[in-house]
Design a protein around this motif. Structure first.
Motif, short mmCIF file in Angstrom:
data_model
loop_
_atom_site.label_atom_id
_atom_site.label_comp_id
_atom_site.label_asym_id
_atom_site.label_seq_id
_atom_site.Cartn_x
_atom_site.Cartn_y
_atom_site.Cartn_z
N VAL A 1 0.85 -1.20 0.00
CA VAL A 1 0.00 0.00 0.00
C VAL A 1 0.88 1.24 0.00
O VAL A 1 1.95 1.27 0.60
CB VAL A 1 -0.96 0.02 1.21
CG1 VAL A 1 -1.85 -1.21 1.21
CG2 VAL A 1 -0.20 0.10 2.53
N TYR B 1 -7.29 0.57 2.45
CA TYR B 1 -6.65 0.42 1.14
C TYR B 1 -7.32 -0.77 0.46
O TYR B 1 -7.61 -1.79 1.12
CB TYR B 1 -5.15 0.16 1.30
CG TYR B 1 -4.36 1.35 1.78
CD1 TYR B 1 -4.02 2.38 0.91
CD2 TYR B 1 -3.94 1.44 3.11
CE1 TYR B 1 -3.28 3.48 1.35
CE2 TYR B 1 -3.20 2.53 3.55
CZ TYR B 1 -2.87 3.55 2.67
OH TYR B 1 -2.15 4.63 3.10
N VAL C 1 -2.69 7.35 -4.46
CA VAL C 1 -2.92 6.19 -3.60
C VAL C 1 -2.78 4.94 -4.45
O VAL C 1 -3.26 4.91 -5.60
CB VAL C 1 -4.32 6.24 -2.96
CG1 VAL C 1 -4.56 4.99 -2.10
CG2 VAL C 1 -4.49 7.50 -2.13
N ALA D 1 -2.58 0.37 -4.15
CA ALA D 1 -2.66 -0.85 -3.34
C ALA D 1 -2.69 -2.04 -4.28
O ALA D 1 -3.37 -2.01 -5.31
CB ALA D 1 -3.91 -0.83 -2.46
#
Length: 283
Positions: A5, A181, A245, A247
């Motif tokens: 992540v 996540y 972001v 993941a």
């Protein structure tokens, strides 16, 4: 199952400001390796870590005027059993909250789901929200609540979670909000799901159907989105200049690589589609 992540935030601070971040994985998540940095030019800040009653890790920084770069990266292992829930905690998640006004949707919930209990009730609420709400990025406002979303029929993950929580609480089922996540999420971002308390265990409900619930990684837990914001601040002006972001499910070779988040490989336990008829736990 190993998961990588990443969160990268660039914040434009207009003055000295007190910042509180919730981007690190929760306390009970098994961390293989982890790095969190806060930097302004040559200056590197050391945050104060605060852990709340649910295991959420908050990192507090006193920032100065300028561009603050926040970088978080972690590799986490398999899920672990969730910690026990106290009677007080269960009662807390039965009450109406800012974005989950279970008192205002009480009549609708009782009319629509009356007579249902347990897993059947949870599945019915999940299916109703999934089929009656349209995922619409960019149209939802940060102040939208479960009532707003029920009226408009559109929203993003936080809105889906709020409606599920409000309806379940109206049916006397403790329900809470979890920020996480989500490997495989499209579009990739911080994700939000609801959790329902049944037979002494919290079970994940993701009415968006956008991610495999079995691979989710918990960040924060609370009554609703107000408790789980990825950043909150006091005493100054803050602008979000950039955010990324990521993941992914990875293998052990990737986990040894400092750039693990960039090279994902499929996980054999998550190759099949998530079965939403089954209850799933999030550590």
């Amino acid at each position: 199952m190993l998961r990588s992540v990443t969160a990268e935030l660039d914040l434009d601070l207009g003055s000295s400001v007190d910042l509180i971040f919730q981007i690190a994985v929760a306390q009970r998540v098994p961390v293989v390796r982890e790095e969190l940095t806060f930097a302004q030019g040559e200056r590197v800040y050391t945050p104060t870590e605060i852990v709340d009653q649910s295991g959420t890790r908050l990192h507090r920084v006193a920032g100065e005027c300028g561009l603050l770069q926040v970088r978080y990266e972690a590799v986490v292992g398999a899920q672990v059993p969730a910690r026990p829930t106290s009677d007080l905690e269960a009662v807390t998640y039965l009450r109406p909250s800012r974005y989950c006004q279970s008192d205002e949707v009480f009549a609708q919930a009782r009319r629509q789901f009356g007579g249902l209990q347990g897993a059947e009730l949870i599945a019915s609420v999940d299916e109703f929200v999934a089929t009656s709400t349209t995922y619409t990025p960019g149209l939802s406002q940060g102040t939208d609540s479960a009532v707003t979303t029920l009226m408009t029929g559109q929203g993003v993950c936080r809105d889906y979670a709020h409606v599920v929580i409000a309806l379940l609480r109206a049916m006397d089922v403790p329900a809470r909000y979890a920020a996480c996540y989500a490997p495989g999420l499209e579009p990739m971002d911080f994700h939000a799901v609801a959790e329902a308390y049944l037979d002494g265990t919290w079970h994940v409900i993701d009415a968006t159907r956008l991610a495999d619930r079995r691979s989710l990684v918990r960040i924060a837990t609370g009554r609703d989105a107000a408790d789980c914001a990825f950043v909150s601040y006091h005493g100054g002006r803050v602008g979000l200049a950039a955010m990324r972001v990521d993941a992914a499910v990875i293998d052990e070779v990737d986990a040894m690589d400092a750039g693990a988040h960039a090279s994902a490989s499929p996980d054999p336990t998550a190759s099949d589609a998530d079965d939403y008829s089954q209850l799933v736990q999030l550590a």
